[in-house]
Scaffold this active site. Structure first.
Site, PDB file in Angstrom:
ATOM      1  N   GLN A   1       0.823  -1.213   0.000  1.00  0.00           N
ATOM      2  CA  GLN A   1       0.000   0.000   0.000  1.00  0.00           C
ATOM      3  C   GLN A   1       0.861   1.270   0.000  1.00  0.00           C
ATOM      4  O   GLN A   1       0.610   2.199  -0.763  1.00  0.00           O
ATOM      5  CB  GLN A   1      -0.915  -0.007   1.236  1.00  0.00           C
ATOM      6  CG  GLN A   1      -2.014   1.037   1.176  1.00  0.00           C
ATOM      7  CD  GLN A   1      -2.662   1.298   2.531  1.00  0.00           C
ATOM      8  OE1 GLN A   1      -2.160   0.877   3.569  1.00  0.00           O
ATOM      9  NE2 GLN A   1      -3.781   1.988   2.524  1.00  0.00           N
TER      10      GLN A   1
ATOM     11  N   LYS B   1       6.756  -3.832  16.501  1.00  0.00           N
ATOM     12  CA  LYS B   1       7.063  -2.431  16.186  1.00  0.00           C
ATOM     13  C   LYS B   1       7.710  -1.734  17.391  1.00  0.00           C
ATOM     14  O   LYS B   1       8.632  -0.946  17.226  1.00  0.00           O
ATOM     15  CB  LYS B   1       5.789  -1.682  15.753  1.00  0.00           C
ATOM     16  CG  LYS B   1       5.289  -2.069  14.374  1.00  0.00           C
ATOM     17  CD  LYS B   1       6.283  -1.692  13.287  1.00  0.00           C
ATOM     18  CE  LYS B   1       5.837  -2.092  11.893  1.00  0.00           C
ATOM     19  NZ  LYS B   1       6.861  -1.875  10.866  1.00  0.00           N
TER      20      LYS B   1
ATOM     21  N   ASP C   1      13.580 -11.398  -0.885  1.00  0.00           N
ATOM     22  CA  ASP C   1      12.905 -11.659   0.381  1.00  0.00           C
ATOM     23  C   ASP C   1      13.683 -10.895   1.447  1.00  0.00           C
ATOM     24  O   ASP C   1      14.906 -11.036   1.548  1.00  0.00           O
ATOM     25  CB  ASP C   1      12.969 -13.181   0.633  1.00  0.00           C
ATOM     26  CG  ASP C   1      12.246 -13.593   1.905  1.00  0.00           C
ATOM     27  OD1 ASP C   1      12.019 -12.717   2.765  1.00  0.00           O
ATOM     28  OD2 ASP C   1      11.921 -14.786   2.028  1.00  0.00           O
TER      29      ASP C   1
ATOM     30  N   TYR D   1       2.008  -7.591  16.169  1.00  0.00           N
ATOM     31  CA  TYR D   1       2.497  -6.502  15.309  1.00  0.00           C
ATOM     32  C   TYR D   1       3.005  -5.342  16.169  1.00  0.00           C
ATOM     33  O   TYR D   1       4.106  -4.829  15.950  1.00  0.00           O
ATOM     34  CB  TYR D   1       1.332  -6.075  14.418  1.00  0.00           C
ATOM     35  CG  TYR D   1       1.559  -4.878  13.539  1.00  0.00           C
ATOM     36  CD1 TYR D   1       2.523  -4.886  12.537  1.00  0.00           C
ATOM     37  CD2 TYR D   1       0.753  -3.741  13.670  1.00  0.00           C
ATOM     38  CE1 TYR D   1       2.692  -3.793  11.704  1.00  0.00           C
ATOM     39  CE2 TYR D   1       0.916  -2.652  12.838  1.00  0.00           C
ATOM     40  CZ  TYR D   1       1.886  -2.683  11.857  1.00  0.00           C
ATOM     41  OH  TYR D   1       2.048  -1.595  11.031  1.00  0.00           O
TER      42      TYR D   1
HETATM   43  C1  AKB Z   1      -2.799  -1.834  10.700  1.00  0.00           C
HETATM   44  O1  AKB Z   1      -4.022  -1.614  10.780  1.00  0.00           O
HETATM   45  O2  AKB Z   1      -2.263  -2.874  11.096  1.00  0.00           O
HETATM   46  C2  AKB Z   1      -1.919  -0.770  10.110  1.00  0.00           C
HETATM   47  C3  AKB Z   1      -1.338   0.115  11.151  1.00  0.00           C
HETATM   48  C4  AKB Z   1      -2.185   1.051  11.888  1.00  0.00           C
HETATM   49  O3  AKB Z   1      -0.155   0.059  11.383  1.00  0.00           O
HETATM   50  N1  AKB Z   1      -2.659   0.012   9.166  1.00  0.00           N
END
Ligand code: AKB
Length: 313
Positions: free
Chosen positions: A15, A147, A53, A143
């Site tokens: 994206q 991060k 990759d 996630y």
């Molecule tokens: C997600 O929804 O995982 C991403 C983000 C906010 O990092 N768009």
């Protein structure tokens, strides 16, 4: 910007990458921006493209040397919703990819790195309105954990090895040129397509779930802006809060109705609701404004009008 700048974008067909590569090529020249992704895509027809990759450190090194790359934008990652389905793989991909690129800068093979963080670094104990740069974090998604760990590593590599790494905590990103892939904020793109195609949309978040969002031209402006800022202006080397505007599904649906009067929305929250509930509602990005001049151009009204105009084309 120098005429010798040569850029590699890893994860370029997603994206952000789709639009970032186009913008970087306008600024730096087509041949000075190498797009790369794990599979060949149509981007390969538009300029230099490599299949790589992000886990393949040796392969990245070869590409960097062959193209005499001095800046790397690392966009390859698994986003929040997908990462919950394959936590171990998400952790490996998101962390190893970052180390592969940080180490290139540590060895002085490249000069500058861009790596995106996210509002996902925040968690349920974070103050949710106008979330400040420095606050309680405690992310509750794989996630978000990757991060947050990544942010700590970026700052560590900067302090310990002088690595020039720059990063932004993106909110949900909305654009018409490419589809989002596996995030919790993806609904804010799908809703436009469904409004124009079928006139109705079933939203996977509940109607009053307010989240921080940003229109893609602003995200690209911020990304290139922080990379072009003088090094001494980039004072935060973990990642900067970045604010655009905030809205709920109900609010964006009302805005879309101005262009598609018969548009209807229904709500069927799924597992992504819990992720959204753990994230802030709005973000304070005063540090980004003070340090390197961040200012968004779009709000909900101007973003919606631009999205509809372009998608109708
Ligand atoms: C997600 O929804 O995982 C991403 C983000 C906010 O990092 N768009």
């Amino acid at each position: 910007m120098r005429t010798s700048d040569k850029i590699l974008v890893i994860g370029s067909s997603g994206q952000i990458g789709t639009e970032l590569v186009q913008n970087l090529r306008e600024i730096y020249g087509i041949d000075n921006v190498v797009a790369s992704d794990v599979k060949i895509t149509d981007q390969a027809k538009e300029g230099p493209f490599e299949v790589i990759d992000v886990m393949n450190a040796q392969g990245i090194l070869e590409i960097v040397k062959r193209h005499k790359i001095n800046q790397v934008y690392l966009l390859a990652a698994l986003l929040s919703a997908t990462a919950e389905k394959m936590p171990k793989f998400a952790w490996d991909l998101n962390m190893q990819g970052l180390f592969n690129v940080l180490d290139l800068a540590k060895e002085k093979i490249v000069e500058k790195i861009y790596w995106p963080s996210s509002i996902a670094v925040f968690g349920p104990n974070t103050p949710s309105e106008n979330t400040p740069q420095f606050t309680i974090m405690e992310p509750s998604t794989v996630y978000g954990i990757s991060k947050q760990a990544g942010e700590r590593w970026c700052e560590y590599y900067f302090k310990k090895f002088g690595v020039d790494v720059r990063s932004l905590r993106y909110p949900g990103l909305i654009g018409w040129k490419s589809a989002p892939g596996g995030g919790t904020t993806d609904y804010a793109v799908h809703i436009f397509h469904e409004a124009l195609i079928s006139g109705s949309y079933e939203c996977f978040l509940s109607e009053n779930t307010t989240l921080p969002m940003m229109y893609m031209p602003d995200a690209i402006k911020a990304t290139i802006g922080i990379m072009q800022a003088d090094s001494d202006k980039v004072k935060i080397r973990s990642s900067y809060n970045l604010s655009g505007f905030s809205f709920s599904p109900k609010e964006i649906a009302l805005e879309i109705k101005k262009y598609v009067p018969n548009f209807s929305i229904s709500y069927k929250p799924d597992s992504r609701q819990q992720i959204a509930n753990s994230w802030p509602k709005s973000i304070d990005s005063i540090e980004a404004s003070k340090d390197w001049g961040w200012k968004p151009d779009y709000d909900l009204i101007s973003m919606t009008s631009d999205m509809i105009k372009n998608l109708k084309k």
